[in-house]
Design an enzyme around this catalytic site. Structure first.
Site, mmCIF file in Angstrom:
data_model
loop_
_atom_site.group_PDB
_atom_site.id
_atom_site.type_symbol
_atom_site.label_atom_id
_atom_site.label_comp_id
_atom_site.label_asym_id
_atom_site.label_seq_id
_atom_site.Cartn_x
_atom_site.Cartn_y
_atom_site.Cartn_z
ATOM 1 N N CYS A 187 9.712 -6.941 -10.043
ATOM 2 C CA CYS A 187 9.338 -8.456 -9.681
ATOM 3 C C CYS A 187 9.970 -9.580 -10.516
ATOM 4 O O CYS A 187 10.194 -10.641 -10.127
ATOM 5 C CB CYS A 187 7.838 -8.595 -9.718
ATOM 6 S SG CYS A 187 7.083 -7.258 -8.758
ATOM 7 N N HIS A 197 6.414 -13.025 -1.534
ATOM 8 C CA HIS A 197 7.006 -12.391 -2.779
ATOM 9 C C HIS A 197 8.169 -11.383 -2.404
ATOM 10 O O HIS A 197 7.673 -10.036 -2.323
ATOM 11 C CB HIS A 197 5.713 -11.810 -3.335
ATOM 12 C CG HIS A 197 6.330 -11.076 -4.766
ATOM 13 N ND1 HIS A 197 7.207 -11.319 -5.410
ATOM 14 C CD2 HIS A 197 5.641 -9.731 -5.175
ATOM 15 C CE1 HIS A 197 7.511 -10.500 -6.411
ATOM 16 N NE2 HIS A 197 6.527 -9.545 -6.557
ATOM 17 N N CYS A 214 3.793 -10.834 -13.489
ATOM 18 C CA CYS A 214 3.925 -9.366 -14.104
ATOM 19 C C CYS A 214 4.884 -8.324 -13.338
ATOM 20 O O CYS A 214 5.523 -8.853 -12.243
ATOM 21 C CB CYS A 214 2.404 -8.964 -13.460
ATOM 22 S SG CYS A 214 1.967 -8.959 -11.718
ATOM 23 N N GLY A 263 5.880 -4.475 -12.105
ATOM 24 C CA GLY A 263 5.591 -3.111 -11.801
ATOM 25 C C GLY A 263 5.903 -2.048 -13.060
ATOM 26 O O GLY A 263 6.957 -2.628 -13.832
#
Length: 398
Positions: free
Chosen positions: A94, A354, A384, A386
């Protein structure tokens, strides 16, 4: 020791964000989408000689299929950049797009380049979450601390919700506010500076003619925000990751398609090509956290980025905190004591979407233009990541 030089953002733009699988970008190849947004960024700096670009750094979380084979290089070629311009695809899930900005800025800051393109692209319509053939090493199941790597991110959000005591009502209220802010921003034209309209092709079947019929249209706004979102409607949604949990599709980020691109330049390039800097890249930090509670990553990354920048938290005027889940967003906001009014003033990923590896570049474009529009000084992009990471990048209006 050689002093670092400044890296300036001289162009920043993004596509509208489409809903995956059923949205208006579902049939647009990600490499073509990347080429489109790189060309759009270049159009913002017509005096810049494209041959001066050293490299294209592009973030992509699932770099395979139509966004594989080094999509950065492919996108650069499709955009019409000179063959001398290189391309590298980077993956920090991300935070891929934000890491692309950081890497491009660092090449300039250490004096290895004068002009760089940083971008991010993701088609969650064409490449599924985890890819087409995911394969996890059996070794990660050997220790309890590693098993979290294999958790679905929804389960990590459930763990964060329990550990940080973020109840369902708070998550749904946060989601509703994300939609409210996004709709208000769209109606006020707040996204106009950062979005490049994209022409898309729709195909429908004509039974009479026995063929498909193509039609084109131009899309200008993010597809995700819903004016009809209500707290009652959100409360009716079933949990999707745990039977007795609190995380639903309504208080989670939307799976999406999109791309963003920024052009960065040194002070020498700014003067040589008579460019107008939009912002200065200030600092970046990435930190690891336990994979089972990956959503808390910004709790570690934000203080580290602030230390590197020599700034206090209250000096950040605008914060783009990627809303992977309402649970983890609220955990971050509460733990760090972030000013909720400065966090996602125009809504976040729950409403806007997203597109994984593209999000960092997209939200960087949001920050750069928001700082200028509202005459603010410092902005931050954070998320954040993964498998247990957090990332944060700080920008300064010039």
């Amino acid at each position: 020791m050689k002093q670092l030089q400044d890296a300036y953002i001289v162009a920043a733009t993004r596509t509208p964000i489409g809903r995956s699988h059923r949205g208006y970008l579902r049939n647009t190849r990600p490499d073509e989408l990347l080429a489109t947004i790189v060309r759009a960024a270049l159009a913002q700096v017509p005096r810049l000689d494209p041959a001066a670009i050293e490299d294209v750094v592009c973030g992509c979380a699932i770099p395979e299929g139509p966004q594989g084979l080094n999509v950065a290089r492919i996108g650069a070629m499709l955009a019409g950049l000179p063959a001398s311009v290189g391309g590298i695809t980077v993956n920090r899930f991300c935070a891929s797009g934000l890491s692309a900005v950081q890497m491009a800025a660092d090449r300039i800051r250490v004096g290895e380049a004068d002009v760089m393109v940083a971008a991010g692209v993701e088609s969650m319509s064409m490449v599924p979450m985890m890819g087409n053939s995911p394969s996890l090493s059996p070794s990660i199941f050997a220790r309890d601390g590693d098993v979290g790597i294999a958790y679905g991110m929804g389960l990590t959000a459930e763990r964060v919700a329990r550990q940080w005591k973020v109840d369902r009502a708070a998550q749904d209220a946060f989601a509703l506010e994300s939609h409210r802010r996004a709709i208000a921003a769209q109606q006020a034209g707040e996204f106009a500076d950062e979005i490049t309209p994209v022409e898309v092709t729709d195909r429908t079947a004509s039974l009479e003619a026995g063929e498909s019929v193509a039609s084109t249209r131009t899309v200008r706004l993010d597809e995700g925000p819903r004016a009809d979102t209500s707290i009652e409607g959100l409360a009716k949604l079933r949990t999707v990751f745990a039977a007795r949990g609190s995380v639903t599709a309504g208080n989670s980020s939307q799976t999406s398609d999109g791309a963003g691109a920024l052009i960065l330049a040194s002070d020498a390039a700014v003067k040589r090509f008579d460019l107008a800097p939009l912002a200065r890249f200030v600092s970046f930090a990435s930190k690891g956290v336990p994979p089972a509670i990956m959503g808390i990553g910004p709790i570690e990354a934000i203080p580290a980025a602030l230390r590197s920048a020599g700034l206090r938290q209250d000096a950040i005027d605008w914060i783009e905190l990627n809303e992977a889940f309402a649970a983890q967003s609220l955990a971050v906001i509460r733990t760090l004591g972030l000013d909720a009014a400065r966090v996602n003033p125009m809504g976040g990923a729950i409403a806007l979407g997203h597109p994984l590896g593209a999000t960092g570049a997209i939200r960087a474009a949001t920050v750069v233009h928001a700082l200028r529009r509202h005459k603010l000084r410092h902005g931050m992009v954070t998320m954040c990541v993964g498998m247990g990471q957090g990332a944060a990048g700080i920008f300064e209006r010039v």
